[in-house]
Design a protein around this motif. Structure first.
Motif, PDB file in Angstrom:
ATOM      1  N   LEU A 154       0.848  -1.186   0.000  1.00  0.00           N
ATOM      2  CA  LEU A 154       0.000   0.000   0.000  1.00  0.00           C
ATOM      3  C   LEU A 154       0.887   1.240   0.000  1.00  0.00           C
ATOM      4  CD1 LEU A 154      -2.572  -1.047   2.753  1.00  0.00           C
ATOM      5  CD2 LEU A 154      -3.184  -0.581   0.369  1.00  0.00           C
ATOM      6  N   ALA A 155       0.452   2.272  -0.673  1.00  0.00           N
ATOM      7  CA  ALA A 155       1.167   3.543  -0.665  1.00  0.00           C
ATOM      8  C   ALA A 155       0.194   4.664  -0.344  1.00  0.00           C
ATOM      9  CB  ALA A 155       1.824   3.806  -2.027  1.00  0.00           C
ATOM     10  N   HIS A 156       0.542   5.497   0.638  1.00  0.00           N
ATOM     11  CA  HIS A 156      -0.239   6.670   0.992  1.00  0.00           C
ATOM     12  C   HIS A 156       0.250   7.815   0.106  1.00  0.00           C
ATOM     13  CE1 HIS A 156      -1.400   9.805   4.302  1.00  0.00           C
ATOM     14  NE2 HIS A 156      -2.311   9.738   3.342  1.00  0.00           N
ATOM     15  N   ILE A 157      -0.635   8.387  -0.692  1.00  0.00           N
ATOM     16  CA  ILE A 157      -0.239   9.411  -1.662  1.00  0.00           C
ATOM     17  C   ILE A 157      -0.309  10.789  -1.009  1.00  0.00           C
ATOM     18  CG2 ILE A 157      -0.563  10.326  -3.977  1.00  0.00           C
ATOM     19  CD1 ILE A 157       0.231   7.317  -3.744  1.00  0.00           C
ATOM     20  N   THR A 158       0.838  11.273  -0.574  1.00  0.00           N
ATOM     21  CA  THR A 158       0.925  12.560   0.109  1.00  0.00           C
ATOM     22  C   THR A 158       1.802  13.500  -0.715  1.00  0.00           C
ATOM     23  OG1 THR A 158       2.759  11.678   1.444  1.00  0.00           O
ATOM     24  CG2 THR A 158       0.555  11.515   2.386  1.00  0.00           C
ATOM     25  N   GLY A 159       2.594  14.353  -0.064  1.00  0.00           N
ATOM     26  CA  GLY A 159       3.472  15.257  -0.783  1.00  0.00           C
ATOM     27  C   GLY A 159       4.421  14.480  -1.680  1.00  0.00           C
ATOM     28  N   GLY A 160       4.505  14.871  -2.940  1.00  0.00           N
ATOM     29  CA  GLY A 160       5.275  14.107  -3.906  1.00  0.00           C
ATOM     30  C   GLY A 160       4.375  13.327  -4.841  1.00  0.00           C
ATOM     31  N   GLY A 161       3.069  13.256  -4.476  1.00  0.00           N
ATOM     32  CA  GLY A 161       2.094  12.618  -5.340  1.00  0.00           C
ATOM     33  C   GLY A 161       2.363  11.156  -5.607  1.00  0.00           C
ATOM     34  N   ILE A 162       1.703  10.635  -6.634  1.00  0.00           N
ATOM     35  CA  ILE A 162       1.910   9.245  -7.040  1.00  0.00           C
ATOM     36  C   ILE A 162       3.360   9.037  -7.464  1.00  0.00           C
ATOM     37  CG2 ILE A 162       1.277   7.498  -8.745  1.00  0.00           C
ATOM     38  CD1 ILE A 162      -1.527   8.713  -8.826  1.00  0.00           C
ATOM     39  N   THR A 163       3.927  10.042  -8.103  1.00  0.00           N
ATOM     40  CA  THR A 163       5.281   9.941  -8.658  1.00  0.00           C
ATOM     41  C   THR A 163       6.308   9.514  -7.624  1.00  0.00           C
ATOM     42  OG1 THR A 163       4.731  11.691 -10.250  1.00  0.00           O
ATOM     43  CG2 THR A 163       7.072  11.193  -9.912  1.00  0.00           C
ATOM     44  N   ASP A 164       6.274  10.138  -6.454  1.00  0.00           N
ATOM     45  CA  ASP A 164       7.292   9.872  -5.441  1.00  0.00           C
ATOM     46  C   ASP A 164       6.873   8.843  -4.398  1.00  0.00           C
ATOM     47  OD1 ASP A 164       8.914  11.698  -6.681  1.00  0.00           O
ATOM     48  OD2 ASP A 164       8.600  13.301  -5.235  1.00  0.00           O
ATOM     49  N   ASN A 165       5.573   8.685  -4.179  1.00  0.00           N
ATOM     50  CA  ASN A 165       5.131   7.812  -3.082  1.00  0.00           C
ATOM     51  C   ASN A 165       4.918   6.358  -3.476  1.00  0.00           C
ATOM     52  OD1 ASN A 165       4.660   9.475  -0.512  1.00  0.00           O
ATOM     53  ND2 ASN A 165       3.724  10.762  -2.093  1.00  0.00           N
ATOM     54  N   LEU A 166       4.406   6.107  -4.665  1.00  0.00           N
ATOM     55  CA  LEU A 166       4.135   4.725  -5.058  1.00  0.00           C
ATOM     56  C   LEU A 166       5.410   3.868  -5.105  1.00  0.00           C
ATOM     57  CD1 LEU A 166       2.229   2.518  -5.859  1.00  0.00           C
ATOM     58  CD2 LEU A 166       2.080   3.508  -8.166  1.00  0.00           C
ATOM     59  N   PRO A 167       6.541   4.374  -5.621  1.00  0.00           N
ATOM     60  CA  PRO A 167       7.753   3.538  -5.643  1.00  0.00           C
ATOM     61  C   PRO A 167       8.246   3.109  -4.263  1.00  0.00           C
ATOM     62  CG  PRO A 167       7.974   5.367  -7.181  1.00  0.00           C
ATOM     63  CD  PRO A 167       6.736   5.636  -6.361  1.00  0.00           C
ATOM     64  N   ARG A 168       7.816   3.806  -3.200  1.00  0.00           N
ATOM     65  CA  ARG A 168       8.279   3.480  -1.858  1.00  0.00           C
ATOM     66  C   ARG A 168       7.814   2.104  -1.399  1.00  0.00           C
ATOM     67  NH1 ARG A 168       6.577   8.736   1.544  1.00  0.00           N
ATOM     68  NH2 ARG A 168       7.597   7.594   3.248  1.00  0.00           N
ATOM     69  N   CYS A 169       6.784   1.543  -2.030  1.00  0.00           N
ATOM     70  CA  CYS A 169       6.309   0.216  -1.623  1.00  0.00           C
ATOM     71  C   CYS A 169       6.650  -0.851  -2.649  1.00  0.00           C
ATOM     72  CB  CYS A 169       4.804   0.237  -1.340  1.00  0.00           C
ATOM     73  SG  CYS A 169       3.747   0.266  -2.803  1.00  0.00           S
ATOM     74  N   LEU A 170       7.525  -0.514  -3.612  1.00  0.00           N
ATOM     75  CA  LEU A 170       7.866  -1.457  -4.675  1.00  0.00           C
ATOM     76  C   LEU A 170       9.327  -1.894  -4.589  1.00  0.00           C
ATOM     77  CD1 LEU A 170       6.146   0.337  -7.706  1.00  0.00           C
ATOM     78  CD2 LEU A 170       5.173  -1.409  -6.192  1.00  0.00           C
ATOM     79  N   PRO A 171       9.633  -3.100  -5.066  1.00  0.00           N
ATOM     80  CA  PRO A 171      11.028  -3.566  -5.075  1.00  0.00           C
ATOM     81  C   PRO A 171      11.755  -3.067  -6.323  1.00  0.00           C
ATOM     82  CG  PRO A 171       9.621  -5.293  -5.922  1.00  0.00           C
ATOM     83  CD  PRO A 171       8.704  -4.160  -5.532  1.00  0.00           C
ATOM     84  N   ARG A 185      -0.751  -1.395 -13.610  1.00  0.00           N
ATOM     85  CA  ARG A 185      -0.174  -2.668 -13.199  1.00  0.00           C
ATOM     86  C   ARG A 185       1.330  -2.541 -13.063  1.00  0.00           C
ATOM     87  NH1 ARG A 185      -1.983  -6.820 -15.352  1.00  0.00           N
ATOM     88  NH2 ARG A 185      -3.937  -5.895 -16.085  1.00  0.00           N
ATOM     89  N   LEU A 186       1.950  -3.552 -12.474  1.00  0.00           N
ATOM     90  CA  LEU A 186       3.399  -3.584 -12.357  1.00  0.00           C
ATOM     91  C   LEU A 186       3.999  -4.159 -13.642  1.00  0.00           C
ATOM     92  CD1 LEU A 186       4.027  -4.827  -8.692  1.00  0.00           C
ATOM     93  CD2 LEU A 186       3.754  -2.490  -9.548  1.00  0.00           C
ATOM     94  N   VAL A 187       5.102  -3.556 -14.056  1.00  0.00           N
ATOM     95  CA  VAL A 187       5.794  -4.008 -15.268  1.00  0.00           C
ATOM     96  C   VAL A 187       7.281  -4.155 -14.954  1.00  0.00           C
ATOM     97  CG1 VAL A 187       4.126  -2.912 -16.811  1.00  0.00           C
ATOM     98  CG2 VAL A 187       6.154  -1.634 -16.062  1.00  0.00           C
ATOM     99  N   PRO A 188       8.011  -4.950 -15.724  1.00  0.00           N
ATOM    100  CA  PRO A 188       9.449  -5.085 -15.483  1.00  0.00           C
ATOM    101  C   PRO A 188      10.159  -3.741 -15.593  1.00  0.00           C
ATOM    102  CG  PRO A 188       8.672  -6.799 -16.972  1.00  0.00           C
ATOM    103  CD  PRO A 188       7.550  -5.819 -16.825  1.00  0.00           C
ATOM    104  N   GLY A 189      11.094  -3.503 -14.681  1.00  0.00           N
ATOM    105  CA  GLY A 189      11.869  -2.273 -14.703  1.00  0.00           C
ATOM    106  C   GLY A 189      13.337  -2.576 -14.920  1.00  0.00           C
ATOM    107  N   ASP A 190      14.150  -1.512 -14.917  1.00  0.00           N
ATOM    108  CA  ASP A 190      15.578  -1.705 -15.175  1.00  0.00           C
ATOM    109  C   ASP A 190      16.449  -1.222 -14.029  1.00  0.00           C
ATOM    110  OD1 ASP A 190      15.152   0.976 -15.381  1.00  0.00           O
ATOM    111  OD2 ASP A 190      15.806   1.159 -17.477  1.00  0.00           O
ATOM    112  N   GLY A 191      15.881  -1.205 -12.823  1.00  0.00           N
ATOM    113  CA  GLY A 191      16.656  -0.751 -11.675  1.00  0.00           C
ATOM    114  C   GLY A 191      15.729  -0.314 -10.561  1.00  0.00           C
ATOM    115  N   GLU A 192      16.013   0.850  -9.974  1.00  0.00           N
ATOM    116  CA  GLU A 192      15.182   1.365  -8.891  1.00  0.00           C
ATOM    117  C   GLU A 192      13.758   1.590  -9.378  1.00  0.00           C
ATOM    118  OE1 GLU A 192      15.249   5.185  -5.826  1.00  0.00           O
ATOM    119  OE2 GLU A 192      17.102   4.510  -6.805  1.00  0.00           O
ATOM    120  N   ALA A 193      12.783   1.221  -8.549  1.00  0.00           N
ATOM    121  CA  ALA A 193      11.372   1.327  -8.936  1.00  0.00           C
ATOM    122  C   ALA A 193      10.995   2.771  -9.255  1.00  0.00           C
ATOM    123  CB  ALA A 193      10.483   0.786  -7.824  1.00  0.00           C
TER     124      ALA A 193
END
Length: 369
Positions: free
Chosen positions: A264-281, A351-359
């Motif tokens: 789960l990600a709480h969308i606060t300051g930084g919006g989706i852009t900065d907060n969603l990656p905090r809960c992803l590998p 959805r989640l998709v393959p990435g190339d490094g940091e989420a």
């Protein structure tokens, strides 16, 4: 019962002086009687937040909580602290304090519930130059209501009256929440995440408590009065509309955790852009479909009025999504239902998709501004 040490700031020293009579604390601008009046006023509200594990009385030096009585077996404590930011200035300027307490609680409990934790207790800190009992009581009573809705006890607090540090009428708030989660249920469960997992977006109630320095700048430049009709909410004053309280996600989030939520990600300051990656590998990106975001009228108005670019909107505001859940495709429908059963609007956001490094977040489409 919650304990509460609300009262004048401790630690200041009085020095007697003058030739006719000694100075008092009240002469220096600190009214102990007002502090005691506030404690008496808010005691019933604090008492109403009682829950298993919290049954102390008002007046102690510290708040007590019994984890065993709350039913935990192998708990990990999760804590969070936050404030309301410059949204307070709008509350002060309009004299509307009813929702600020909920803002304070929500910004703290929403942060700890995304780690899988059940909020257990809350403490607040109210600082001002001169204590106004009525307005302070309205704030703390709002805090108590939000604590009840979130299932946590208001077990302590402090009221600091500090003349000379705050301008007349100004005050500040800080909140502190502590929760617990069983060791094997801590979120996010990054090892279980994989490409194809669904992102579920949960609607916000407004700007919540982020981006208000920019919001106030937009209002100022537009030359608008806070008591006039809001351009994006006819029949509601601009001040009232902008003070819509932050959504409390605790109960629906706890319910959704039984439906296979991996993060789960709480969308606060930084919006989706900065907060969603905090809960992803690392190695997984969040592909977000902007066409699916239920943009609220307030955000469309802000963007149009001030010419705010989409990228800036997405990094400053929640834009209509206050929380994002990650779930397996087979569980996504149940997660959406869990939020909707509690009155929240929830949508498939991507959805989640393959990435190339940091989420990171990869956007598709455009916001409906």
């Amino acid at each position: 019962m919650p304990t509460d040490s609300h009262g004048p700031q401790k630690g200041e020293t009085d020095h007697k002086g003058g030739t006719e009579k000694g100075l008092t604390y009240k002469d220096a601008g600190v009214d102990i009687d007002a502090g005691e009046a506030l404690v008496a006023r808010i005691a019933p509200a604090a008492r109403s937040t009682r829950r298993r594990g919290a049954d102390a009385d008002l007046g102690g030096f510290g708040g007590l909580f019994d984890l065993k009585a709350a039913g935990f077996k192998d708990p990990i404590l999760v804590s969070g602290t936050d404030g309301v930011g410059t949204k307070l200035k709008l509350a002060i300027d309009t004299g509307r304090f009813e929702g600020i307490g909920q803002d304070l609680v929500a910004m703290c409990v929403n942060d700890i519930v995304v780690q899988g934790a059940e909020p257990l207790f809350f403490l607040d800190y109210y600082a001002t130059g001169k204590l106004e009992v009525e307005s302070a009581a309205i704030v703390v009573e709002g805090i108590a209501r939000a604590c009840r809705e979130s299932g946590c006890a208001l077990i302590g607090g402090e009221t600091a009256e500090m003349p000379g540090l705050y301008a007349k009428g100004d005050f500040d708030l800080a909140g502190f929440a502590v929760g617990a989660v069983e060791r094997n249920a801590i979120l996010p469960m990054t090892s279980a995440m994989k490409p194809g997992d669904v992102l579920v977006g949960v609607a916000s109630s407004g700007a919540h408590s982020n981006g208000y320095s920019l919001i106030r700048k937009v209002v100022e430049r537009a030359g608008l009065s806070l008591d006039r009709d809001a351009p994006f909410a006819p029949g509601t004053s601009l001040g009232e509309a902008l003070l819509t309280p932050t959504r409390l996600y605790v109960k629906p989030a706890l319910g959704a955790m039984h439906c296979g939520v991996k993060g789960l990600a709480h969308i606060t300051g930084g919006g989706i852009t900065d907060n969603l990656p905090r809960c992803l590998p690392d190695g997984l990106d969040a592909q977000v479909d902007l066409d699916a975001v239920p943009v609220l009228p307030v955000f469309s108005w802000l963007a149009r009025t001030a010419g705010i670019a989409e990228t800036e909107m997405l990094r400053t505001f929640n834009c209509g999504i206050g929380m994002v859940a990650v779930a397996d495709e087979k569980d996504a429908g149940h997660v959406i239902e869990a939020f909707q059963e509690c009155g929240d609007k929830a949508v498939r956001l991507g959805r989640l998709v393959p990435g190339d490094g940091e989420a990171k977040v990869v956007y598709r489409g455009t916001l409906k501004l």
